[in-house]
Design a protein around this motif. Structure first.
Motif, PDB file in Angstrom:
ATOM      1  N   PRO A 186       0.816  -1.227   0.000  1.00 49.92           N
ATOM      2  CA  PRO A 186       0.000   0.000   0.000  1.00 49.92           C
ATOM      3  C   PRO A 186       0.846   1.271   0.000  1.00 49.92           C
ATOM      4  O   PRO A 186       0.318   2.356  -0.245  1.00 49.92           O
ATOM      5  CB  PRO A 186      -0.826  -0.131   1.289  1.00 49.92           C
ATOM      6  CG  PRO A 186      -0.005  -0.997   2.184  1.00 49.92           C
ATOM      7  CD  PRO A 186       0.694  -1.961   1.273  1.00 49.92           C
ATOM      8  N   ILE A 187       2.127   1.144   0.272  1.00 52.85           N
ATOM      9  CA  ILE A 187       2.998   2.327   0.314  1.00 52.85           C
ATOM     10  C   ILE A 187       3.347   2.786  -1.088  1.00 52.85           C
ATOM     11  O   ILE A 187       3.209   3.965  -1.431  1.00 52.85           O
ATOM     12  CB  ILE A 187       4.278   2.026   1.111  1.00 52.85           C
ATOM     13  CG1 ILE A 187       3.922   1.646   2.558  1.00 52.85           C
ATOM     14  CG2 ILE A 187       5.230   3.222   1.086  1.00 52.85           C
ATOM     15  CD1 ILE A 187       5.110   1.170   3.369  1.00 52.85           C
ATOM     16  N   ASP A 188       3.824   1.844  -1.922  1.00 47.23           N
ATOM     17  CA  ASP A 188       4.300   2.240  -3.249  1.00 47.23           C
ATOM     18  C   ASP A 188       3.608   1.504  -4.400  1.00 47.23           C
ATOM     19  O   ASP A 188       3.927   1.743  -5.579  1.00 47.23           O
ATOM     20  CB  ASP A 188       5.811   2.029  -3.354  1.00 47.23           C
ATOM     21  CG  ASP A 188       6.227   0.603  -2.995  1.00 47.23           C
ATOM     22  OD1 ASP A 188       5.375  -0.298  -3.029  1.00 47.23           O
ATOM     23  OD2 ASP A 188       7.417   0.401  -2.663  1.00 47.23           O
ATOM     24  N   LEU A 232      17.095  -4.157   5.822  1.00 47.72           N
ATOM     25  CA  LEU A 232      16.182  -3.022   5.714  1.00 47.72           C
ATOM     26  C   LEU A 232      15.124  -3.275   4.635  1.00 47.72           C
ATOM     27  O   LEU A 232      13.958  -2.898   4.798  1.00 47.72           O
ATOM     28  CB  LEU A 232      16.979  -1.749   5.394  1.00 47.72           C
ATOM     29  CG  LEU A 232      17.902  -1.247   6.507  1.00 47.72           C
ATOM     30  CD1 LEU A 232      18.740  -0.075   6.024  1.00 47.72           C
ATOM     31  CD2 LEU A 232      17.091  -0.852   7.745  1.00 47.72           C
ATOM     32  N   ARG A 233      15.540  -3.909   3.562  1.00 48.91           N
ATOM     33  CA  ARG A 233      14.598  -4.230   2.502  1.00 48.91           C
ATOM     34  C   ARG A 233      13.537  -5.214   2.995  1.00 48.91           C
ATOM     35  O   ARG A 233      12.360  -5.101   2.658  1.00 48.91           O
ATOM     36  CB  ARG A 233      15.375  -4.808   1.313  1.00 48.91           C
ATOM     37  CG  ARG A 233      14.598  -4.785   0.008  1.00 48.91           C
ATOM     38  CD  ARG A 233      15.539  -4.862  -1.191  1.00 48.91           C
ATOM     39  NE  ARG A 233      16.315  -6.088  -1.188  1.00 48.91           N
ATOM     40  CZ  ARG A 233      17.628  -6.123  -1.451  1.00 48.91           C
ATOM     41  NH1 ARG A 233      18.293  -5.005  -1.698  1.00 48.91           N
ATOM     42  NH2 ARG A 233      18.267  -7.277  -1.462  1.00 48.91           N
ATOM     43  N   GLU A 234      13.963  -6.184   3.812  1.00 52.26           N
ATOM     44  CA  GLU A 234      13.021  -7.149   4.374  1.00 52.26           C
ATOM     45  C   GLU A 234      12.033  -6.459   5.317  1.00 52.26           C
ATOM     46  O   GLU A 234      10.840  -6.784   5.326  1.00 52.26           O
ATOM     47  CB  GLU A 234      13.786  -8.243   5.126  1.00 52.26           C
ATOM     48  CG  GLU A 234      14.406  -9.287   4.232  1.00 52.26           C
ATOM     49  CD  GLU A 234      13.351 -10.096   3.497  1.00 52.26           C
ATOM     50  OE1 GLU A 234      12.535 -10.762   4.160  1.00 52.26           O
ATOM     51  OE2 GLU A 234      13.324 -10.043   2.258  1.00 52.26           O
ATOM     52  N   LYS A 235      12.523  -5.513   6.103  1.00 52.53           N
ATOM     53  CA  LYS A 235      11.629  -4.781   7.011  1.00 52.53           C
ATOM     54  C   LYS A 235      10.613  -3.960   6.220  1.00 52.53           C
ATOM     55  O   LYS A 235       9.448  -3.840   6.614  1.00 52.53           O
ATOM     56  CB  LYS A 235      12.459  -3.880   7.938  1.00 52.53           C
ATOM     57  CG  LYS A 235      13.253  -4.637   8.999  1.00 52.53           C
ATOM     58  CD  LYS A 235      14.007  -3.694   9.906  1.00 52.53           C
ATOM     59  CE  LYS A 235      14.744  -4.444  11.002  1.00 52.53           C
ATOM     60  NZ  LYS A 235      13.806  -5.128  11.925  1.00 52.53           N
ATOM     61  N   GLU A 236      11.054  -3.402   5.086  1.00 51.11           N
ATOM     62  CA  GLU A 236      10.144  -2.635   4.240  1.00 51.11           C
ATOM     63  C   GLU A 236       9.051  -3.539   3.679  1.00 51.11           C
ATOM     64  O   GLU A 236       7.872  -3.158   3.639  1.00 51.11           O
ATOM     65  CB  GLU A 236      10.946  -1.990   3.095  1.00 51.11           C
ATOM     66  CG  GLU A 236      10.127  -1.109   2.170  1.00 51.11           C
ATOM     67  CD  GLU A 236       9.718   0.208   2.809  1.00 51.11           C
ATOM     68  OE1 GLU A 236       8.857   0.892   2.238  1.00 51.11           O
ATOM     69  OE2 GLU A 236      10.252   0.537   3.894  1.00 51.11           O
ATOM     70  N   ARG A 237       9.430  -4.753   3.252  1.00 51.25           N
ATOM     71  CA  ARG A 237       8.448  -5.710   2.754  1.00 51.25           C
ATOM     72  C   ARG A 237       7.429  -6.056   3.839  1.00 51.25           C
ATOM     73  O   ARG A 237       6.223  -6.087   3.587  1.00 51.25           O
ATOM     74  CB  ARG A 237       9.140  -7.001   2.289  1.00 51.25           C
ATOM     75  CG  ARG A 237       9.882  -6.920   0.987  1.00 51.25           C
ATOM     76  CD  ARG A 237      10.514  -8.255   0.639  1.00 51.25           C
ATOM     77  NE  ARG A 237       9.519  -9.253   0.309  1.00 51.25           N
ATOM     78  CZ  ARG A 237       9.163 -10.267   1.112  1.00 51.25           C
ATOM     79  NH1 ARG A 237       9.703 -10.402   2.319  1.00 51.25           N
ATOM     80  NH2 ARG A 237       8.255 -11.148   0.726  1.00 51.25           N
ATOM     81  N   GLU A 238       7.952  -6.313   5.053  1.00 49.42           N
ATOM     82  CA  GLU A 238       7.058  -6.696   6.141  1.00 49.42           C
ATOM     83  C   GLU A 238       6.111  -5.553   6.493  1.00 49.42           C
ATOM     84  O   GLU A 238       4.935  -5.790   6.817  1.00 49.42           O
ATOM     85  CB  GLU A 238       7.868  -7.124   7.365  1.00 49.42           C
ATOM     86  CG  GLU A 238       6.998  -7.685   8.468  1.00 49.42           C
ATOM     87  CD  GLU A 238       7.817  -8.360   9.564  1.00 49.42           C
ATOM     88  OE1 GLU A 238       7.360  -8.350  10.718  1.00 49.42           O
ATOM     89  OE2 GLU A 238       8.892  -8.892   9.253  1.00 49.42           O
ATOM     90  N   SER A 239       6.584  -4.316   6.411  1.00 52.47           N
ATOM     91  CA  SER A 239       5.706  -3.167   6.676  1.00 52.47           C
ATOM     92  C   SER A 239       4.557  -3.136   5.684  1.00 52.47           C
ATOM     93  O   SER A 239       3.410  -2.840   6.046  1.00 52.47           O
ATOM     94  CB  SER A 239       6.507  -1.854   6.578  1.00 52.47           C
ATOM     95  OG  SER A 239       7.443  -1.754   7.615  1.00 52.47           O
TER      96      SER A 239
END
Length: 290
Positions: A186-188, A232-239
């Motif tokens: 939903p972010i991008d 950090l990329r994994e955390k972005e995916r989880e968000s």
């Protein structure tokens, strides 16, 4: 001497990854006997479906006569009359479908599932084709096990680790997940593919993600990024998943190997376990192939 009467320089051997160590042994065996056809888990390694080194203690070969079957030192011969063979990586092997069938019926569930998963992915074959092949087989040892693997295998698993975790969940009685389901961030607005997704009785979802060191260390998987960037990329995916109101449970291969730890995590996340304690064709089965 990694195998009886097979020799290689120590420095070279120690530099080889496990997959290449297996292939050195199999190619040497093939060079010694040009008529040799490998089968079972040896064929699976030659075809690229597995690279687990400890499982390659023996070389499994095709016996054309029933009297030739049995264990001969470090070789185990299996009676497979009229076996179709192909050349793969310098080794003659049983064909892909026969190899998957033999592994599914003779190996433990998680290993058979992993080999069939990777076999279907690499050959582009369908689950239905494996199911049909198993259905056509008659009076073969372990046939119910082969059919059970074919019934449950999911080539959407992208690697062996995911296939092992998928099989472990089924063995613990958890509901079958959907593998590599796509969500929209939903972010991008970009797509997110997650390892496992379970649908609960009320229609809500739970996502399971398998974490392994290779995801953070293998250049082929990191895209050249360092471990911090990958994290950090994994955390972005989880968000992107949690913002959709979907809980995420993460687990590691150590939890998969320790079934109690995997069970605790999935239960805490609310994953349904409708088949706990129910027998399968693998109940009580002991693999003696390696």
């Amino acid at each position: 001497m990694p195998f009886p009467r097979f020799y290689i320089r120590t420095a070279l051997w120690e530099r080889l990854p496990y997959a290449e160590r297996i292939m050195y042994v199999l190619r040497t065996a093939s060079a010694k006997d040009r008529e040799l056809t490998v089968c079972g888990i040896s064929a699976a390694a030659a075809l690229g479906y597995t690279s687990t080194y400890y499982q390659q203690r023996y070389i499994h070969t095709v016996a054309r006569k029933q009297s030739e079957a049995g264990r001969h030192g470090q070789y185990i011969a299996h009676y497979i009359p009229n076996a179709e063979s192909i050349m793969s990586n310098g080794v003659r092997t049983t064909n892909p479908m026969r190899t998957m069938f033999d592994c599914a019926r003779s190996l433990d569930f998680s290993t058979g599932m992993t080999i069939c998963t990777m076999g279907l992915r690499l050959t582009g074959s369908t689950v239905h084709s494996l199911q049909s092949y198993c259905a056509d087989m008659k009076k073969k040892r372990g046939l119910p096990r082969a059919r059970y693997v074919a019934q449950n295998v999911d080539p959407a698993c992208t690697n062996g680790g995911e296939a092992i975790a998928y099989a472990a969940g089924l063995e613990l009685g958890f509901a079958k997940p959907e593998c590599q389901r796509k969500f929209i961030n939903p972010i991008d607005g970009n797509p997110i593919f997650v390892d496992f997704t379970w649908t609960l009785e009320d229609g809500s979802l739970v996502v399971g993600e398998l974490d392994g060191r290779e995801k953070y260390e293998n250049p082929a998987m990191t895209g050249g990024s360092d471990a911090v960037a990958v994290t950090l990329r994994e955390k972005e995916r989880e968000s992107g998943i949690t913002l959709r109101g979907i809980p995420v449970v993460r687990f590691q291969m150590s939890h998969v190997r320790n079934r109690l730890q995997l069970e605790q995590r999935l239960l805490a996340a609310g994953v349904p376990q409708p088949n706990k304690g129910m027998p399968t064709p693998f109940t009580g089965f002991v693999c003696n192939e390696y």
